[in-house]
Design an enzyme around this catalytic site. Structure first.
Site, PDB file in Angstrom:
ATOM      1  N   ARG A   1       0.804  -1.220   0.000  1.00 15.00           N
ATOM      2  CA  ARG A   1       0.000   0.000   0.000  1.00 15.00           C
ATOM      3  C   ARG A   1       0.838   1.272   0.000  1.00 15.00           C
ATOM      4  O   ARG A   1       0.354   2.334  -0.363  1.00 15.00           O
ATOM      5  CB  ARG A   1      -1.023  -0.058   1.122  1.00 15.00           C
ATOM      6  CG  ARG A   1      -2.087  -1.123   0.791  1.00 15.00           C
ATOM      7  CD  ARG A   1      -3.090  -1.333   1.889  1.00 15.00           C
ATOM      8  NE  ARG A   1      -2.528  -1.898   3.086  1.00 15.00           N
ATOM      9  CZ  ARG A   1      -2.426  -3.190   3.354  1.00 15.00           C
ATOM     10  NH1 ARG A   1      -2.832  -4.078   2.491  1.00 15.00           N
ATOM     11  NH2 ARG A   1      -1.913  -3.605   4.486  1.00 15.00           N
TER      12      ARG A   1
ATOM     13  N   GLU B   1       5.053 -11.164  14.320  1.00 17.19           N
ATOM     14  CA  GLU B   1       4.533 -11.775  15.534  1.00 17.19           C
ATOM     15  C   GLU B   1       4.975 -13.234  15.629  1.00 17.19           C
ATOM     16  O   GLU B   1       5.360 -13.715  16.680  1.00 17.19           O
ATOM     17  CB  GLU B   1       3.006 -11.665  15.538  1.00 17.19           C
ATOM     18  CG  GLU B   1       2.382 -12.112  16.831  1.00 17.19           C
ATOM     19  CD  GLU B   1       0.883 -11.916  16.855  1.00 17.19           C
ATOM     20  OE1 GLU B   1       0.263 -12.330  17.831  1.00 17.19           O
ATOM     21  OE2 GLU B   1       0.334 -11.356  15.883  1.00 17.19           O
TER      22      GLU B   1
END
Length: 189
Positions: A77, A114
């Site tokens: 993006r 993560e």
């Protein structure tokens, strides 16, 4: 109401009707891509030509006359917002891609997720030592991707002036991972 913030301690916060328009054009989708996540969907911002133009204009206003020669956009993006900003301020656009997406010689930077790690890459020679750069992405969450982009640019001798994002998920404290590197954000939901 969400307002833009910058420089680590939220100095420079300002009110602008464009911010309200941008903020209200971003759709929030609960439990996507997994339960507990409130996904900030910018596709609805892109469908609103006025809000999209406001977004680009706010970044252009910030970076005009700051001698920025590189706008580095983080996949994917950052590729939406980076090119029009680069064109408007007279800078080159440098894509920061996921592995094995760029042809030719690349340099890469690994960063933590993560669960595991990922990498971003840029072409060798795309950025020269001494160039002034900004890093742009749609959103900062934990800050890992932006930090990897900063490290990649600094490894080739560029001066990273600032990171810029449309949205900041402040509760994830990504700003803290950037250390003293300034971060400019338009919307903090």
């Amino acid at each position: 109401m969400a307002v833009p913030a910058s420089d680590g301690d939220r100095e420079g916060v300002f009110e602008d009707v464009r911010i309200s328009r941008i903020s209200s054009s971003i759709r929030v989708i609960p439990d996507f891509p997994k339960p507990g996540i409130l996904f900030q969907d910018i596709t609805t911002l892109l469908l609103d030509p006025v809000a999209f133009k406001d977004t680009i204009d706010l970044f252009v206003e910030r970076y005009t006359d700051k001698q920025i020669s590189v706008v580095a956009g983080v996949e994917a993006r950052g590729f939406i917002f980076g090119p029009p900003i680069a064109l408007a301020i007279g800078a080159k656009f440098v894509p920061m891609r996921k592995p094995n997406k760029l042809p030719g010689a690349v340099i890469s930077e690994e960063y933590s997720l993560e669960y595991g790690t990922d990498k971003i890459e840029m072409h060798v020679g795309a950025v020269q030592a001494g160039e002034r750069a900004i890093v742009i992405d749609d959103l900062i969450a934990t800050g890992g991707t932006l930090l990897a982009a900063i490290n990649l640019l600094e490894r080739v001798g560029a001066e990273v002036v600032e990171c810029a994002c449309v949205i900041e998920l402040a509760e994830l404290k990504g700003r803290d991972r950037l250390g003293k590197k300034p971060l400019f954000v338009l919307v903090s939901p």
